[in-house]
Design a protein around this motif. Sequence first.
Motif, PDB file in Angstrom:
ATOM      1  N   ALA A 162      -2.946   0.214  17.632  1.00  0.00           N
ATOM      2  CA  ALA A 162      -2.133  -0.655  18.490  1.00  0.00           C
ATOM      3  C   ALA A 162      -1.579  -1.865  17.747  1.00  0.00           C
ATOM      4  CB  ALA A 162      -2.945  -1.116  19.699  1.00  0.00           C
ATOM      5  N   THR A 163      -2.259  -2.281  16.697  1.00  0.00           N
ATOM      6  CA  THR A 163      -1.791  -3.434  15.935  1.00  0.00           C
ATOM      7  C   THR A 163      -0.950  -2.969  14.755  1.00  0.00           C
ATOM      8  OG1 THR A 163      -3.832  -3.395  14.641  1.00  0.00           O
ATOM      9  CG2 THR A 163      -3.779  -4.844  16.559  1.00  0.00           C
ATOM     10  N   ARG A 164       0.089  -3.717  14.445  1.00  0.00           N
ATOM     11  CA  ARG A 164       0.920  -3.376  13.295  1.00  0.00           C
ATOM     12  C   ARG A 164       0.122  -3.585  12.012  1.00  0.00           C
ATOM     13  NH1 ARG A 164       6.746  -6.222  13.801  1.00  0.00           N
ATOM     14  NH2 ARG A 164       6.998  -5.107  11.827  1.00  0.00           N
ATOM     15  N   PRO A 165       0.164  -2.623  11.093  1.00  0.00           N
ATOM     16  CA  PRO A 165      -0.586  -2.790   9.844  1.00  0.00           C
ATOM     17  C   PRO A 165      -0.023  -3.945   9.024  1.00  0.00           C
ATOM     18  CG  PRO A 165       0.884  -0.907   9.694  1.00  0.00           C
ATOM     19  CD  PRO A 165       0.933  -1.373  11.118  1.00  0.00           C
ATOM     20  N   ARG A 166      -0.920  -4.737   8.454  1.00  0.00           N
ATOM     21  CA  ARG A 166      -0.491  -5.829   7.601  1.00  0.00           C
ATOM     22  C   ARG A 166      -0.092  -5.259   6.243  1.00  0.00           C
ATOM     23  NH1 ARG A 166      -4.776  -8.187   6.270  1.00  0.00           N
ATOM     24  NH2 ARG A 166      -3.853 -10.103   5.462  1.00  0.00           N
ATOM     25  N   ALA A 167       0.970  -5.810   5.669  1.00  0.00           N
ATOM     26  CA  ALA A 167       1.475  -5.311   4.387  1.00  0.00           C
ATOM     27  C   ALA A 167       0.395  -5.312   3.301  1.00  0.00           C
ATOM     28  CB  ALA A 167       2.692  -6.115   3.950  1.00  0.00           C
ATOM     29  N   PRO A 168      -0.405  -6.383   3.160  1.00  0.00           N
ATOM     30  CA  PRO A 168      -1.437  -6.359   2.101  1.00  0.00           C
ATOM     31  C   PRO A 168      -2.433  -5.206   2.285  1.00  0.00           C
ATOM     32  CG  PRO A 168      -1.093  -8.595   2.879  1.00  0.00           C
ATOM     33  CD  PRO A 168      -0.352  -7.703   3.822  1.00  0.00           C
ATOM     34  N   SER A 169      -2.805  -4.916   3.550  1.00  0.00           N
ATOM     35  CA  SER A 169      -3.750  -3.835   3.810  1.00  0.00           C
ATOM     36  C   SER A 169      -3.142  -2.488   3.451  1.00  0.00           C
ATOM     37  CB  SER A 169      -4.166  -3.858   5.281  1.00  0.00           C
ATOM     38  OG  SER A 169      -5.057  -2.802   5.567  1.00  0.00           O
ATOM     39  N   MET A 170      -1.874  -2.296   3.806  1.00  0.00           N
ATOM     40  CA  MET A 170      -1.196  -1.043   3.482  1.00  0.00           C
ATOM     41  C   MET A 170      -1.059  -0.889   1.963  1.00  0.00           C
ATOM     42  SD  MET A 170       0.136   1.753   4.592  1.00  0.00           S
ATOM     43  CE  MET A 170       0.480   1.522   6.345  1.00  0.00           C
ATOM     44  N   ILE A 171      -0.712  -1.967   1.289  1.00  0.00           N
ATOM     45  CA  ILE A 171      -0.547  -1.910  -0.167  1.00  0.00           C
ATOM     46  C   ILE A 171      -1.877  -1.615  -0.857  1.00  0.00           C
ATOM     47  CG2 ILE A 171      -0.046  -3.345  -2.188  1.00  0.00           C
ATOM     48  CD1 ILE A 171       2.204  -4.625  -0.437  1.00  0.00           C
ATOM     49  N   ASN A 172      -2.965  -2.230  -0.368  1.00  0.00           N
ATOM     50  CA  ASN A 172      -4.284  -1.943  -0.940  1.00  0.00           C
ATOM     51  C   ASN A 172      -4.645  -0.465  -0.777  1.00  0.00           C
ATOM     52  OD1 ASN A 172      -4.684  -4.574  -1.733  1.00  0.00           O
ATOM     53  ND2 ASN A 172      -5.870  -5.154   0.072  1.00  0.00           N
ATOM     54  N   THR A 173      -4.295   0.102   0.377  1.00  0.00           N
ATOM     55  CA  THR A 173      -4.588   1.510   0.621  1.00  0.00           C
ATOM     56  C   THR A 173      -3.740   2.400  -0.283  1.00  0.00           C
ATOM     57  OG1 THR A 173      -5.168   1.032   2.923  1.00  0.00           O
ATOM     58  CG2 THR A 173      -4.648   3.319   2.383  1.00  0.00           C
ATOM     59  N   LEU A 174      -2.479   2.034  -0.470  1.00  0.00           N
ATOM     60  CA  LEU A 174      -1.612   2.793  -1.372  1.00  0.00           C
ATOM     61  C   LEU A 174      -2.143   2.743  -2.806  1.00  0.00           C
ATOM     62  CD1 LEU A 174       1.853   1.659   0.024  1.00  0.00           C
ATOM     63  CD2 LEU A 174       0.843   3.937   0.254  1.00  0.00           C
ATOM     64  N   MET A 175      -2.634   1.589  -3.217  1.00  0.00           N
ATOM     65  CA  MET A 175      -3.205   1.471  -4.557  1.00  0.00           C
ATOM     66  C   MET A 175      -4.490   2.304  -4.676  1.00  0.00           C
ATOM     67  SD  MET A 175      -1.390  -0.187  -6.704  1.00  0.00           S
ATOM     68  CE  MET A 175      -2.656  -0.441  -7.961  1.00  0.00           C
ATOM     69  N   HIS A 176      -5.265   2.321  -3.583  1.00  0.00           N
ATOM     70  CA  HIS A 176      -6.476   3.154  -3.576  1.00  0.00           C
ATOM     71  C   HIS A 176      -6.111   4.620  -3.760  1.00  0.00           C
ATOM     72  CE1 HIS A 176     -10.473   4.584  -2.413  1.00  0.00           C
ATOM     73  NE2 HIS A 176      -9.882   5.393  -1.549  1.00  0.00           N
ATOM     74  N   ALA A 177      -5.086   5.084  -3.034  1.00  0.00           N
ATOM     75  CA  ALA A 177      -4.632   6.469  -3.161  1.00  0.00           C
ATOM     76  C   ALA A 177      -4.088   6.735  -4.564  1.00  0.00           C
ATOM     77  CB  ALA A 177      -3.572   6.769  -2.107  1.00  0.00           C
ATOM     78  N   PHE A 178      -3.348   5.776  -5.079  1.00  0.00           N
ATOM     79  CA  PHE A 178      -2.763   5.919  -6.410  1.00  0.00           C
ATOM     80  C   PHE A 178      -3.844   6.055  -7.474  1.00  0.00           C
ATOM     81  CE2 PHE A 178      -0.672   3.867 -10.207  1.00  0.00           C
ATOM     82  CZ  PHE A 178       0.233   4.895 -10.440  1.00  0.00           C
ATOM     83  N   GLY A 179      -4.982   5.417  -7.235  1.00  0.00           N
ATOM     84  CA  GLY A 179      -6.082   5.488  -8.194  1.00  0.00           C
ATOM     85  C   GLY A 179      -6.611   6.895  -8.405  1.00  0.00           C
ATOM     86  N   TRP A 180      -6.412   7.768  -7.433  1.00  0.00           N
ATOM     87  CA  TRP A 180      -6.890   9.149  -7.551  1.00  0.00           C
ATOM     88  C   TRP A 180      -6.035   9.971  -8.524  1.00  0.00           C
ATOM     89  CZ3 TRP A 180     -11.136  11.560  -5.226  1.00  0.00           C
ATOM     90  CH2 TRP A 180     -11.851  10.770  -4.331  1.00  0.00           C
ATOM     91  N   VAL A 181      -4.834   9.501  -8.828  1.00  0.00           N
ATOM     92  CA  VAL A 181      -3.929  10.297  -9.663  1.00  0.00           C
ATOM     93  C   VAL A 181      -3.403   9.548 -10.882  1.00  0.00           C
ATOM     94  CG1 VAL A 181      -3.159  11.774  -7.766  1.00  0.00           C
ATOM     95  CG2 VAL A 181      -1.960   9.612  -8.193  1.00  0.00           C
ATOM     96  N   SER A 182      -3.637   8.247 -10.956  1.00  0.00           N
ATOM     97  CA  SER A 182      -2.976   7.430 -11.982  1.00  0.00           C
ATOM     98  C   SER A 182      -3.384   7.789 -13.403  1.00  0.00           C
ATOM     99  CB  SER A 182      -3.251   5.942 -11.724  1.00  0.00           C
ATOM    100  OG  SER A 182      -4.641   5.678 -11.769  1.00  0.00           O
ATOM    101  N   ASP A 183      -4.624   8.277 -13.596  1.00  0.00           N
ATOM    102  CA  ASP A 183      -5.089   8.580 -14.952  1.00  0.00           C
ATOM    103  C   ASP A 183      -4.253   9.665 -15.614  1.00  0.00           C
ATOM    104  OD1 ASP A 183      -7.035   6.701 -14.759  1.00  0.00           O
ATOM    105  OD2 ASP A 183      -8.690   8.103 -14.399  1.00  0.00           O
ATOM    106  N   GLY A 184      -3.669  10.555 -14.825  1.00  0.00           N
ATOM    107  CA  GLY A 184      -2.889  11.629 -15.393  1.00  0.00           C
ATOM    108  C   GLY A 184      -1.433  11.287 -15.629  1.00  0.00           C
ATOM    109  N   LEU A 185      -1.031  10.068 -15.287  1.00  0.00           N
ATOM    110  CA  LEU A 185       0.368   9.677 -15.388  1.00  0.00           C
ATOM    111  C   LEU A 185       0.653   8.952 -16.702  1.00  0.00           C
ATOM    112  CD1 LEU A 185       0.931   8.320 -11.752  1.00  0.00           C
ATOM    113  CD2 LEU A 185       1.511  10.591 -12.644  1.00  0.00           C
ATOM    114  N   SER A 186       1.889   9.008 -17.128  1.00  0.00           N
ATOM    115  CA  SER A 186       2.303   8.262 -18.309  1.00  0.00           C
ATOM    116  C   SER A 186       2.431   6.783 -17.959  1.00  0.00           C
ATOM    117  CB  SER A 186       3.650   8.777 -18.820  1.00  0.00           C
ATOM    118  OG  SER A 186       4.682   8.460 -17.888  1.00  0.00           O
ATOM    119  N   ARG A 187       2.515   5.954 -18.980  1.00  0.00           N
ATOM    120  CA  ARG A 187       2.676   4.520 -18.762  1.00  0.00           C
ATOM    121  C   ARG A 187       3.950   4.237 -17.980  1.00  0.00           C
ATOM    122  NH1 ARG A 187       3.142   0.891 -24.031  1.00  0.00           N
ATOM    123  NH2 ARG A 187       5.088   2.090 -24.148  1.00  0.00           N
TER     124      ARG A 187
END
Length: 318
Positions: free
Chosen positions: A231-256
């Motif tokens: 019911a509450t709009r997600p706060r941008a910092p919370s969404m960004i933290n979650t996106l970074m958390h998800a990114f952490g699962w795949v970032s090791d395989g990516l180039s710089r």
Amino acid sequence: MFPKPTLVVSKCLGFEACRYNGQALSDSFVSQLTSYVEFIPVCPEVEIGLGVPRSPIRLARVEKKLHLYQPATEQVLTDAMADFSTACLDALPQVDGFLLKNRSPSCGPSDVKVYEGLAKSANAKRGSGFFAGCAGDRFPGLPMEDEGRLKNYELREQFLIRVYSLARFRQAKKSGRMRDLVAFHSTHKLLLLAWNQTRFRACGKITANHEKRPVAAVFALYEEELKKALATRPRAPSMINTLMHAFGWVSDGLSREERAYFLESLEEYRDERIPLAALLRLIKGYAVRFDQEYLLDQVILEPFPTTLVKLSDSGKGR
């Protein structure tokens, strides 16, 4: 495979020429949704016997009580609209949200003129339409938006995420199996984490069911908490933290260069230059590339059909 959310929609939004002036309206988003949701069209004003065309009606507050009034005929329509609203809402099947006509004295979820008295010159404040107010009281926590606000892509994304999440929960609840609730919570972890961390933890405790409650009681508690979480709009910092958390699962395989590109895109999202869907597509592409099963199971990466992603934006409603 996406479920079909069930939405109550104002009939005048492309379903019937029932506006007070007899005009038919066309809304591109409502038209786009037609193939993806089950609509329940309703026009409260026609249902209480007002014709098409008809003299405009207005909301007026008299001695702290809200009334529906037609100045041209001096009819007070409060009781008729209250009776219709109760009967209509009680007869609805399980619904996942409301998409209603903006600024309508019957349907408008917000930004509706509410006059201080019946006089034509009375001052006005802003509030909800009569039917919309009854719907909000009857179905607290369900998404309710008007077609005007949904011209803003951020609000549109959030509305779609909410109604599709509730539709998925409705499917799990219908099964009556605890394992389906566990699966729902497991696949919605990142989405709930982004939306509301406190409610996310509460949903996890309910799913664990250490109190050994009956399954029906667990579903009921989870549904209440889920609606509060969304019911509450997600706060941008919370969404960004979650996106970074998800990114952490795949970032090791990516180039710089690939990591840098993602972080640049994240800043564009932070500055509201690109929609959330753009970042989610990036992360899902990485998850597919590396066969990252945990991420591929997370609903947040594709919370609603990508064909409903629309980049047009009115800039309003933020």
